[in-house]
Design a protein around this motif. Structure first.
Motif, mmCIF file in Angstrom:
data_model
loop_
_atom_site.group_PDB
_atom_site.id
_atom_site.type_symbol
_atom_site.label_atom_id
_atom_site.label_comp_id
_atom_site.label_asym_id
_atom_site.label_seq_id
_atom_site.Cartn_x
_atom_site.Cartn_y
_atom_site.Cartn_z
ATOM 1 N N ALA A 102 -5.891 1.592 -5.934
ATOM 2 C CA ALA A 102 -7.240 2.054 -5.617
ATOM 3 C C ALA A 102 -8.037 1.001 -4.851
ATOM 4 C CB ALA A 102 -7.990 2.426 -6.901
ATOM 5 N N SER A 103 -7.747 -0.265 -5.103
ATOM 6 C CA SER A 103 -8.507 -1.346 -4.477
ATOM 7 C C SER A 103 -8.108 -1.565 -3.024
ATOM 8 C CB SER A 103 -8.317 -2.644 -5.269
ATOM 9 O OG SER A 103 -8.751 -2.494 -6.608
ATOM 10 N N VAL A 104 -6.821 -1.477 -2.750
ATOM 11 C CA VAL A 104 -6.330 -1.743 -1.397
ATOM 12 C C VAL A 104 -5.537 -0.527 -0.945
ATOM 13 C CG1 VAL A 104 -5.307 -3.523 0.074
ATOM 14 C CG2 VAL A 104 -6.017 -4.101 -2.237
ATOM 15 N N VAL A 105 -6.215 0.602 -0.880
ATOM 16 C CA VAL A 105 -5.526 1.869 -0.657
ATOM 17 C C VAL A 105 -4.806 1.898 0.682
ATOM 18 C CG1 VAL A 105 -7.611 2.958 0.265
ATOM 19 C CG2 VAL A 105 -5.795 4.372 -0.685
ATOM 20 N N GLY A 106 -5.392 1.293 1.718
ATOM 21 C CA GLY A 106 -4.766 1.328 3.033
ATOM 22 C C GLY A 106 -3.413 0.649 3.053
ATOM 23 N N VAL A 107 -3.305 -0.482 2.367
ATOM 24 C CA VAL A 107 -2.042 -1.214 2.323
ATOM 25 C C VAL A 107 -1.001 -0.435 1.542
ATOM 26 C CG1 VAL A 107 -0.900 -3.311 1.503
ATOM 27 C CG2 VAL A 107 -3.165 -3.447 2.576
ATOM 28 N N PHE A 108 -1.386 0.057 0.369
ATOM 29 C CA PHE A 108 -0.402 0.676 -0.516
ATOM 30 C C PHE A 108 -0.018 2.083 -0.086
ATOM 31 C CE2 PHE A 108 -1.998 -2.672 -3.393
ATOM 32 C CZ PHE A 108 -0.783 -3.295 -3.628
ATOM 33 N N VAL A 109 -0.861 2.735 0.686
ATOM 34 C CA VAL A 109 -0.448 4.022 1.247
ATOM 35 C C VAL A 109 0.763 3.832 2.147
ATOM 36 C CG1 VAL A 109 -1.097 5.780 2.928
ATOM 37 C CG2 VAL A 109 -2.629 5.255 1.057
ATOM 38 N N SER A 110 0.769 2.749 2.911
ATOM 39 C CA SER A 110 1.859 2.513 3.865
ATOM 40 C C SER A 110 3.154 2.114 3.171
ATOM 41 C CB SER A 110 1.450 1.443 4.878
ATOM 42 O OG SER A 110 1.211 0.203 4.233
ATOM 43 N N ILE A 111 3.077 1.439 2.039
ATOM 44 C CA ILE A 111 4.311 1.014 1.358
ATOM 45 C C ILE A 111 4.706 1.943 0.225
ATOM 46 C CG2 ILE A 111 3.811 -1.403 1.903
ATOM 47 C CD1 ILE A 111 3.244 -1.790 -1.118
ATOM 48 N N LEU A 112 3.878 2.943 -0.082
ATOM 49 C CA LEU A 112 4.169 3.818 -1.214
ATOM 50 C C LEU A 112 5.519 4.529 -1.082
ATOM 51 C CD1 LEU A 112 3.098 4.774 -3.924
ATOM 52 C CD2 LEU A 112 1.895 6.623 -2.739
ATOM 53 N N PRO A 113 5.883 5.059 0.100
ATOM 54 C CA PRO A 113 7.213 5.691 0.185
ATOM 55 C C PRO A 113 8.344 4.724 -0.156
ATOM 56 C CG PRO A 113 5.882 6.245 2.108
ATOM 57 C CD PRO A 113 5.141 5.184 1.372
ATOM 58 N N TRP A 114 8.227 3.485 0.322
ATOM 59 C CA TRP A 114 9.250 2.483 0.028
ATOM 60 C C TRP A 114 9.289 2.151 -1.463
ATOM 61 C CZ3 TRP A 114 12.777 0.803 3.491
ATOM 62 C CH2 TRP A 114 12.530 1.035 4.844
ATOM 63 N N ALA A 115 8.120 1.990 -2.075
ATOM 64 C CA ALA A 115 8.066 1.642 -3.496
ATOM 65 C C ALA A 115 8.645 2.753 -4.363
ATOM 66 C CB ALA A 115 6.617 1.350 -3.902
ATOM 67 N N LEU A 116 8.295 3.990 -4.051
ATOM 68 C CA LEU A 116 8.822 5.118 -4.816
ATOM 69 C C LEU A 116 10.340 5.221 -4.668
ATOM 70 C CD1 LEU A 116 6.078 7.741 -3.914
ATOM 71 C CD2 LEU A 116 6.520 6.858 -6.206
ATOM 72 N N ALA A 117 10.837 5.080 -3.426
ATOM 73 C CA ALA A 117 12.273 5.186 -3.187
ATOM 74 C C ALA A 117 13.029 4.021 -3.815
ATOM 75 C CB ALA A 117 12.544 5.244 -1.680
ATOM 76 N N PHE A 118 12.453 2.822 -3.766
ATOM 77 C CA PHE A 118 13.080 1.648 -4.386
ATOM 78 C C PHE A 118 13.259 1.874 -5.885
ATOM 79 C CE2 PHE A 118 13.211 -2.506 -6.365
ATOM 80 C CZ PHE A 118 13.982 -3.272 -5.491
ATOM 81 N N ALA A 119 12.203 2.369 -6.535
ATOM 82 C CA ALA A 119 12.289 2.654 -7.972
ATOM 83 C C ALA A 119 13.316 3.742 -8.251
ATOM 84 C CB ALA A 119 10.912 3.070 -8.501
ATOM 85 N N ALA A 120 13.411 4.737 -7.369
ATOM 86 C CA ALA A 120 14.398 5.803 -7.546
ATOM 87 C C ALA A 120 15.810 5.243 -7.501
ATOM 88 C CB ALA A 120 14.212 6.870 -6.469
ATOM 89 N N GLY A 121 16.086 4.356 -6.549
ATOM 90 C CA GLY A 121 17.410 3.754 -6.467
ATOM 91 C C GLY A 121 17.747 2.924 -7.683
ATOM 92 N N ALA A 122 16.763 2.176 -8.173
ATOM 93 C CA ALA A 122 16.988 1.366 -9.372
ATOM 94 C C ALA A 122 17.309 2.247 -10.574
ATOM 95 C CB ALA A 122 15.752 0.510 -9.654
ATOM 96 N N MET A 123 16.586 3.358 -10.711
ATOM 97 C CA MET A 123 16.826 4.249 -11.845
ATOM 98 C C MET A 123 18.170 4.947 -11.731
ATOM 99 S SD MET A 123 13.061 5.803 -12.716
ATOM 100 C CE MET A 123 13.664 6.670 -14.149
ATOM 101 N N LEU A 124 18.561 5.355 -10.529
ATOM 102 C CA LEU A 124 19.869 5.968 -10.351
ATOM 103 C C LEU A 124 20.982 5.008 -10.756
ATOM 104 C CD1 LEU A 124 19.609 7.904 -6.950
ATOM 105 C CD2 LEU A 124 19.964 8.874 -9.227
#
Length: 304
Positions: A243-265
């Motif tokens: 919420a604080s740095v929404v512009g930065v994290f919007v751009s990396i959110l797809p990578w972060a979500l996919a990274f976590a998905a790979g780790a869980m798989l």
């Protein structure tokens, strides 16, 4: 503190005369700590979006802790129950990977203006990076830890396997927390609250399987509850960041979500499913996996 006192703190004791009171006391303590943290952040910021995101993240964290409560109440957890719960946890993680991580990653990549192929490429790359990171962690993780003096009748490989599972759950809570924060910052408060509520409900079974996995490794119930609750605290921290740095994290959110998905798989395939079936309870474990997947799929899609 002596070594014996440390062992009793981590491993618990065999006599538990008031398990319900213990569970209630732990929940009251956790709620008190969370309430103090919320008050502190509210006092230090004037941004209503950040405050709302923190509340959403804390709700998710409390749901994780609530899911772990049954380990404080159960007198014993047998091998068949453990394997069923591990299977259930594998199903929960598989569904969360698909519906809470991969699909939102694709959607957030598309929202950034990427084409279908570009979105898919980003998510594939993130999944491979996440799985590769866990593979390297598993390869280089030393198997002689301080737990050797604390956990009886458990191999260090078993202990390392459980902690890898716990780490994967905690890791996947980070992008979920970021999603909560970004949701509050980009959309109206009502939509952000709905997203936080949906994530909180799916966190309940995750708290249960983390605590059950720790108990199966020989750790005490209170210790297992506390660790499971702590895995959820990644969400309010990440929510405030999102919420604080929404512009930065919007751009990396797809990578972060996919990274976590790979780790869980990786953890599901390499650790959880084999562990749930190695004691001859494959049918129970598979049934638990099916139920866990179906339940988490229903929660993720109905509350989306």
């Amino acid at each position: 503190m002596s070594a014996q006192e440390i062992k009793q703190l981590v491993m618990g004791t065999s006599e538990r005369k008031h398990p319900v009171a213990e569970a209630v006391g732990m929940l009251v303590l956790l709620v008190g700590v969370i309430a103090m943290a919320l008050w502190g952040v509210q006092a230090s910021t004037q941004d209503p979006v950040v405050t709302a995101a923190l509340r959403g993240g804390l709700i998710a964290a409390m749901a994780t802790a609530a899911g772990a409560v049954p380990v404080l109440l159960a007198r014993s957890i047998g091998a068949r129950t453990v394997d069923t719960l591990l299977g259930f946890g594998a199903g929960v993680m598989l569904a969360a990977t698909a519906f809470s991580l991969v699909m939102p990653a694709l959607a957030s990549a598309a929202a950034l203006g990427m084409s279908t192929w570009s979105s898919g490429g980003v998510v594939v790359a993130g999944i491979l990076l996440g799985a590769g990171a866990l593979l390297l962690t598993d390869h280089f993780m030393p198997h002689e830890h301080v737990e050797n003096a604390l956990v009886d009748n458990r191999s260090q490989a078993d202990i390392a396997r459980v902690w890898l599972f716990v780490a994967a759950i905690a890791l996947h809570n980070v992008p979920e927390g970021l999603a909560i924060g970004v949701g509050f910052a980009q959309d109206e408060i009502g939509k952000g609250a709905a997203l936080a509520g949906g994530i909180a409900i799916q966190d309940i079974p995750e708290g249960l399987v983390v605590a059950a996995a720790l108990v199966s490794a020989g750790y005490g119930r209170v210790f297992a509850f506390v660790v499971a609750a702590l895995t959820g605290l990644a969400e309010p921290v990440a929510a405030v960041m999102g919420a604080s740095v929404v512009g930065v994290f919007v751009s990396i959110l797809p990578w972060a979500l996919a990274f976590a998905a790979g780790a869980m798989l990786f953890v599901v395939s390499h650790e959880i499913i084999p562990e749930s079936q190695r004691r001859g309870n494959a049918s129970l474990a598979t049934s638990g996996l099916t139920v866990g997947f179906a339940l988490m799929m229903l929660l993720d899609t109905a509350l989306a």
